[in-house]
Motif scaffolding. Structure first.
Motif, PDB file in Angstrom:
ATOM      1  N   UNK A  32       9.234  -3.939  17.702  1.00 11.98           N
ATOM      2  CA  UNK A  32       8.732  -3.168  16.582  1.00 11.98           C
ATOM      3  C   UNK A  32       9.404  -1.800  16.629  1.00 11.98           C
ATOM      4  N   UNK A  33      10.290  -1.551  15.674  1.00 12.78           N
ATOM      5  CA  UNK A  33      11.005  -0.284  15.607  1.00 12.78           C
ATOM      6  C   UNK A  33      10.601   0.382  14.303  1.00 12.78           C
ATOM      7  N   UNK A  34      10.047   1.576  14.401  1.00 10.71           N
ATOM      8  CA  UNK A  34       9.521   2.218  13.212  1.00 10.71           C
ATOM      9  C   UNK A  34      10.505   3.198  12.589  1.00 10.71           C
ATOM     10  N   UNK A  38      17.357  -1.727  14.212  1.00 12.43           N
ATOM     11  CA  UNK A  38      18.316  -2.019  15.279  1.00 12.43           C
ATOM     12  C   UNK A  38      18.533  -3.514  15.326  1.00 12.43           C
ATOM     13  N   UNK A  39      19.752  -3.887  15.638  1.00 13.07           N
ATOM     14  CA  UNK A  39      20.001  -5.314  15.776  1.00 13.07           C
ATOM     15  C   UNK A  39      19.865  -5.704  17.233  1.00 13.07           C
ATOM     16  N   UNK A  67      27.539   4.428  28.019  1.00 14.49           N
ATOM     17  CA  UNK A  67      27.437   3.664  26.781  1.00 14.49           C
ATOM     18  C   UNK A  67      27.056   4.617  25.635  1.00 14.49           C
ATOM     19  N   UNK A  68      27.701   4.480  24.497  1.00 19.75           N
ATOM     20  CA  UNK A  68      27.341   5.330  23.355  1.00 19.75           C
ATOM     21  C   UNK A  68      25.957   4.972  22.837  1.00 19.75           C
ATOM     22  N   UNK A  69      25.238   5.958  22.356  1.00 29.22           N
ATOM     23  CA  UNK A  69      23.882   5.725  21.875  1.00 29.22           C
ATOM     24  C   UNK A  69      23.861   5.576  20.391  1.00 29.22           C
TER      25      UNK A  69
END
Length: 69
Positions: A32-34, A38-39, A67-69
């Motif tokens: 659950x991303x509010x 995001x994949x 790692x890039x954010x």
């Protein structure tokens, strides 16, 4: 009771519950991303990221490992 039959002693067997282990290929519940969409990272993404980290370690460039954010 005839002497040819033998009584077995009463034994109790106990089983311990093992934790459920999920395969790395199994689908998970969607997160659950509010704030933004995001994949889900695929296996290709994970392999590419691991190879990029290895490349950064071998060449001695810590900026490649991040790692890039």
């Amino acid at each position: 009771m005839p002497f040819t039959t033998r009584r077995r002693p009463a034994t109790t067997t106990t089983t311990t519950a093992r934790p459920y282990r999920r395969s790395i290929f199994a689908r998970r519940q969607p997160r659950v991303v509010h704030h933004h969409q995001q994949r889900k990272p695929t296996l290709k993404d994970k392999v590419t990221g691991a190879l990029t980290r290895l490349k950064g370690s071998l060449t001695g460039r810590p900026g490649v490992k991040v790692s890039p954010v």
